[in-house]
Design a protein around this motif. Structure first.
Motif, PDB file in Angstrom:
ATOM      1  N   GLU A  62       0.647  -1.213  -0.094  1.00 37.80           N
ATOM      2  CA  GLU A  62       0.128  -0.041   0.025  1.00 37.80           C
ATOM      3  C   GLU A  62       0.882   1.252   0.006  1.00 37.80           C
ATOM      4  OE1 GLU A  62       0.189  -1.480   4.106  1.00 37.80           O
ATOM      5  OE2 GLU A  62      -0.354  -2.227   2.351  1.00 37.80           O
ATOM      6  N   GLU A  63       2.114   1.146   0.381  1.00 41.87           N
ATOM      7  CA  GLU A  63       3.293   2.346   0.370  1.00 41.87           C
ATOM      8  C   GLU A  63       3.531   2.564  -1.095  1.00 41.87           C
ATOM      9  OE1 GLU A  63       3.799   4.281   3.025  1.00 41.87           O
ATOM     10  OE2 GLU A  63       2.110   2.984   4.001  1.00 41.87           O
ATOM     11  N   HIS A  64       3.257   1.786  -1.983  1.00 43.94           N
ATOM     12  CA  HIS A  64       3.849   2.106  -3.276  1.00 43.94           C
ATOM     13  C   HIS A  64       3.257   3.117  -4.224  1.00 43.94           C
ATOM     14  CE1 HIS A  64       6.768  -1.443  -3.366  1.00 43.94           C
ATOM     15  NE2 HIS A  64       5.617  -2.027  -3.033  1.00 43.94           N
ATOM     16  N   ARG A  65       3.721   4.103  -4.762  1.00 43.19           N
ATOM     17  CA  ARG A  65       3.205   5.191  -5.470  1.00 43.19           C
ATOM     18  C   ARG A  65       3.260   5.013  -6.938  1.00 43.19           C
ATOM     19  NH1 ARG A  65       2.225   5.579  -0.793  1.00 43.19           N
ATOM     20  NH2 ARG A  65       2.272   7.387   0.579  1.00 43.19           N
ATOM     21  N   ASP A  66       4.270   4.573  -7.592  1.00 48.84           N
ATOM     22  CA  ASP A  66       4.973   4.713  -8.812  1.00 48.84           C
ATOM     23  C   ASP A  66       5.210   3.028  -9.148  1.00 48.84           C
ATOM     24  OD1 ASP A  66       5.442   4.990 -11.461  1.00 48.84           O
ATOM     25  OD2 ASP A  66       6.808   6.300 -11.079  1.00 48.84           O
ATOM     26  N   PRO A  67       4.439   2.357  -9.978  1.00 46.72           N
ATOM     27  CA  PRO A  67       4.852   1.139 -10.320  1.00 46.72           C
ATOM     28  C   PRO A  67       6.142   0.686 -11.109  1.00 46.72           C
ATOM     29  CG  PRO A  67       3.114   1.823 -11.616  1.00 46.72           C
ATOM     30  CD  PRO A  67       3.324   2.795 -10.746  1.00 46.72           C
ATOM     31  N   ARG A  68       6.795   2.032 -11.677  1.00 46.69           N
ATOM     32  CA  ARG A  68       8.027   1.928 -12.419  1.00 46.69           C
ATOM     33  C   ARG A  68       9.316   2.483 -11.637  1.00 46.69           C
ATOM     34  NH1 ARG A  68       5.413   6.560 -16.226  1.00 46.69           N
ATOM     35  NH2 ARG A  68       5.599   7.045 -14.149  1.00 46.69           N
ATOM     36  N   ASP A  69       8.852   2.763 -10.259  1.00 51.86           N
ATOM     37  CA  ASP A  69       9.930   3.033  -9.485  1.00 51.86           C
ATOM     38  C   ASP A  69      10.558   1.937  -8.670  1.00 51.86           C
ATOM     39  OD1 ASP A  69      11.653   4.130  -7.652  1.00 51.86           O
ATOM     40  OD2 ASP A  69      10.074   5.405  -6.581  1.00 51.86           O
ATOM     41  N   TYR A  70      11.720   1.187  -9.196  1.00 55.13           N
ATOM     42  CA  TYR A  70      12.466   0.157  -8.752  1.00 55.13           C
ATOM     43  C   TYR A  70      12.984   0.585  -7.489  1.00 55.13           C
ATOM     44  CZ  TYR A  70      16.342   1.647 -11.668  1.00 55.13           C
ATOM     45  OH  TYR A  70      17.125   2.120 -12.321  1.00 55.13           O
ATOM     46  N   TYR A  71      13.418   1.794  -7.128  1.00 59.47           N
ATOM     47  CA  TYR A  71      13.823   2.032  -5.864  1.00 59.47           C
ATOM     48  C   TYR A  71      12.927   1.713  -4.642  1.00 59.47           C
ATOM     49  CZ  TYR A  71      18.173   3.952  -8.309  1.00 59.47           C
ATOM     50  OH  TYR A  71      18.966   3.860  -8.889  1.00 59.47           O
ATOM     51  N   THR A  72      11.584   2.108  -4.852  1.00 58.90           N
ATOM     52  CA  THR A  72      10.749   2.054  -4.027  1.00 58.90           C
ATOM     53  C   THR A  72      10.469   0.521  -3.708  1.00 58.90           C
ATOM     54  OG1 THR A  72       9.910   4.047  -4.396  1.00 58.90           O
ATOM     55  CG2 THR A  72       8.289   2.624  -3.183  1.00 58.90           C
ATOM     56  N   ASN A  73      10.474  -0.048  -4.924  1.00 60.01           N
ATOM     57  CA  ASN A  73       9.885  -1.664  -4.825  1.00 60.01           C
ATOM     58  C   ASN A  73      10.999  -2.128  -4.851  1.00 60.01           C
ATOM     59  OD1 ASN A  73       8.095  -3.769  -4.664  1.00 60.01           O
ATOM     60  ND2 ASN A  73       7.947  -3.804  -7.047  1.00 60.01           N
ATOM     61  N   GLN A  74      12.092  -2.126  -3.782  1.00 57.87           N
ATOM     62  CA  GLN A  74      13.138  -2.825  -3.402  1.00 57.87           C
ATOM     63  C   GLN A  74      12.972  -4.125  -2.427  1.00 57.87           C
ATOM     64  OE1 GLN A  74      16.469  -1.080  -1.179  1.00 57.87           O
ATOM     65  NE2 GLN A  74      17.079  -0.876  -3.151  1.00 57.87           N
ATOM     66  N   LEU A  75      13.303  -5.109  -3.044  1.00 56.03           N
ATOM     67  CA  LEU A  75      13.258  -6.501  -2.209  1.00 56.03           C
ATOM     68  C   LEU A  75      14.461  -6.903  -1.800  1.00 56.03           C
ATOM     69  CD1 LEU A  75      11.182  -8.361  -5.045  1.00 56.03           C
ATOM     70  CD2 LEU A  75      10.269  -6.937  -3.047  1.00 56.03           C
ATOM     71  N   ALA A  76      14.635  -7.455  -0.537  1.00 56.33           N
ATOM     72  CA  ALA A  76      15.981  -8.136  -0.082  1.00 56.33           C
ATOM     73  C   ALA A  76      15.453  -9.585   0.133  1.00 56.33           C
ATOM     74  CB  ALA A  76      16.325  -7.466   1.069  1.00 56.33           C
ATOM     75  N   VAL A  77      16.508 -10.465  -0.194  1.00 56.44           N
ATOM     76  CA  VAL A  77      15.988 -11.691  -0.158  1.00 56.44           C
ATOM     77  C   VAL A  77      17.329 -12.739   0.735  1.00 56.44           C
ATOM     78  CG1 VAL A  77      16.800 -12.549  -2.155  1.00 56.44           C
ATOM     79  CG2 VAL A  77      15.219 -13.798  -1.217  1.00 56.44           C
ATOM     80  N   PHE A  78      17.025 -13.701   1.358  1.00 56.22           N
ATOM     81  CA  PHE A  78      17.731 -14.634   1.769  1.00 56.22           C
ATOM     82  C   PHE A  78      17.132 -16.133   1.764  1.00 56.22           C
ATOM     83  CE2 PHE A  78      19.030 -17.767   5.249  1.00 56.22           C
ATOM     84  CZ  PHE A  78      20.404 -17.983   5.120  1.00 56.22           C
ATOM     85  N   TYR A  79      17.902 -16.940   0.989  1.00 53.06           N
ATOM     86  CA  TYR A  79      16.940 -18.336   0.977  1.00 53.06           C
ATOM     87  C   TYR A  79      18.180 -19.409   1.140  1.00 53.06           C
ATOM     88  CZ  TYR A  79      19.845 -17.707  -3.499  1.00 53.06           C
ATOM     89  OH  TYR A  79      20.863 -17.788  -4.306  1.00 53.06           O
ATOM     90  N   ARG A  80      17.688 -20.439   1.704  1.00 54.19           N
ATOM     91  CA  ARG A  80      18.400 -21.737   2.171  1.00 54.19           C
ATOM     92  C   ARG A  80      18.499 -22.655   0.759  1.00 54.19           C
ATOM     93  NH1 ARG A  80      16.135 -22.797   7.856  1.00 54.19           N
ATOM     94  NH2 ARG A  80      17.195 -21.026   9.046  1.00 54.19           N
ATOM     95  N   ASP A  81      17.401 -22.580  -0.291  1.00 53.33           N
ATOM     96  CA  ASP A  81      17.287 -23.349  -1.273  1.00 53.33           C
ATOM     97  C   ASP A  81      17.007 -22.560  -2.367  1.00 53.33           C
ATOM     98  OD1 ASP A  81      16.956 -25.745  -2.996  1.00 53.33           O
ATOM     99  OD2 ASP A  81      14.882 -25.679  -2.216  1.00 53.33           O
ATOM    100  N   LYS A  82      17.951 -22.857  -3.755  1.00 56.01           N
ATOM    101  CA  LYS A  82      17.460 -22.191  -5.079  1.00 56.01           C
ATOM    102  C   LYS A  82      16.372 -22.421  -5.304  1.00 56.01           C
ATOM    103  CE  LYS A  82      19.876 -21.246  -9.251  1.00 56.01           C
ATOM    104  NZ  LYS A  82      20.806 -21.607 -10.043  1.00 56.01           N
ATOM    105  N   GLY A  83      15.736 -23.484  -5.175  1.00 55.42           N
ATOM    106  CA  GLY A  83      14.293 -23.907  -5.663  1.00 55.42           C
ATOM    107  C   GLY A  83      13.363 -22.902  -5.027  1.00 55.42           C
ATOM    108  N   ALA A  84      13.594 -22.643  -3.843  1.00 55.50           N
ATOM    109  CA  ALA A  84      12.423 -21.873  -3.030  1.00 55.50           C
ATOM    110  C   ALA A  84      12.552 -20.129  -3.569  1.00 55.50           C
ATOM    111  CB  ALA A  84      12.831 -21.775  -1.484  1.00 55.50           C
ATOM    112  N   LEU A  85      13.579 -19.847  -3.880  1.00 55.22           N
ATOM    113  CA  LEU A  85      13.863 -18.625  -4.661  1.00 55.22           C
ATOM    114  C   LEU A  85      13.153 -18.466  -5.910  1.00 55.22           C
ATOM    115  CD1 LEU A  85      14.694 -15.660  -4.782  1.00 55.22           C
ATOM    116  CD2 LEU A  85      16.923 -16.672  -6.020  1.00 55.22           C
ATOM    117  N   GLN A  86      13.328 -19.753  -6.883  1.00 56.39           N
ATOM    118  CA  GLN A  86      12.743 -19.654  -8.136  1.00 56.39           C
ATOM    119  C   GLN A  86      11.257 -19.608  -7.952  1.00 56.39           C
ATOM    120  OE1 GLN A  86      15.170 -23.100  -9.545  1.00 56.39           O
ATOM    121  NE2 GLN A  86      16.074 -21.730 -11.054  1.00 56.39           N
ATOM    122  N   ALA A  87      10.777 -20.622  -7.143  1.00 54.72           N
ATOM    123  CA  ALA A  87       9.080 -20.725  -6.707  1.00 54.72           C
ATOM    124  C   ALA A  87       8.753 -19.366  -6.525  1.00 54.72           C
ATOM    125  CB  ALA A  87       8.877 -21.681  -5.582  1.00 54.72           C
ATOM    126  N   LEU A  88       9.365 -18.530  -5.469  1.00 54.63           N
ATOM    127  CA  LEU A  88       9.165 -17.290  -5.211  1.00 54.63           C
ATOM    128  C   LEU A  88       8.756 -16.390  -6.350  1.00 54.63           C
ATOM    129  CD1 LEU A  88       8.657 -15.106  -2.718  1.00 54.63           C
ATOM    130  CD2 LEU A  88      10.996 -14.502  -3.285  1.00 54.63           C
TER     131      LEU A  88
END
Length: 126
Positions: A62-88
């Motif tokens: 709900e905090e996103h204002r501009d769908p083209r702004d990839y700085y606002t839509n920044q994701l951080a990820v840690f995974y134990r399994d590459k398959g879990a990342l691909q599924a995500l």
């Protein structure tokens, strides 16, 4: 994906992530921030609890204002399994494909997994 809101869950996740530094660093800071009041309006998601395969942190949708702004839509990820990342990336609503976004992570294979999912969907990755 499950959003963690319970202080006890966030504390346990924080303790678990501390044990895997430095690869958990991109998500650990956000987990600590959310556990201490969340002034930046972020959320912490896991694929399952308490035995998670992946942790994703992001700004609340709900905090996103501009769908083209990839700085606002920044994701951080840690995974134990590459398959879990691909599924995500390939099959959940946790990562919205309709918006530009960037993913932060320190693990080997992150770039390859993103490239594989993007190619399968015909998406452009920069």
């Amino acid at each position: 994906m499950q959003i963690l809101r319970c202080p006890a869950q966030l504390q346990l996740l924080e303790e678990t992530l501390w044990k895997s530094l430095p690869t958990t660093l991109p998500v650990l800071g956000t987990v600590m921030t959310v556990a201490r009041g969340n002034p930046a309006s972020h959320e912490v998601l896991v694929d399952s609890w308490p035995h998670f395969g992946i942790v994703l942190t992001r700004l609340r949708p709900e905090e996103h204002r501009d769908p083209r702004d990839y700085y606002t839509n920044q994701l951080a990820v840690f995974y134990r399994d590459k398959g879990a990342l691909q599924a995500l990336l390939g099959g959940t609503e946790a990562v919205t494909q309709a918006r530009a976004f960037q993913i932060l992570g320190m693990q080997d294979g992150l770039d390859e997994a993103v490239q594989e999912v993007a190619s399968a969907r015909g998406l452009k990755v920069e």
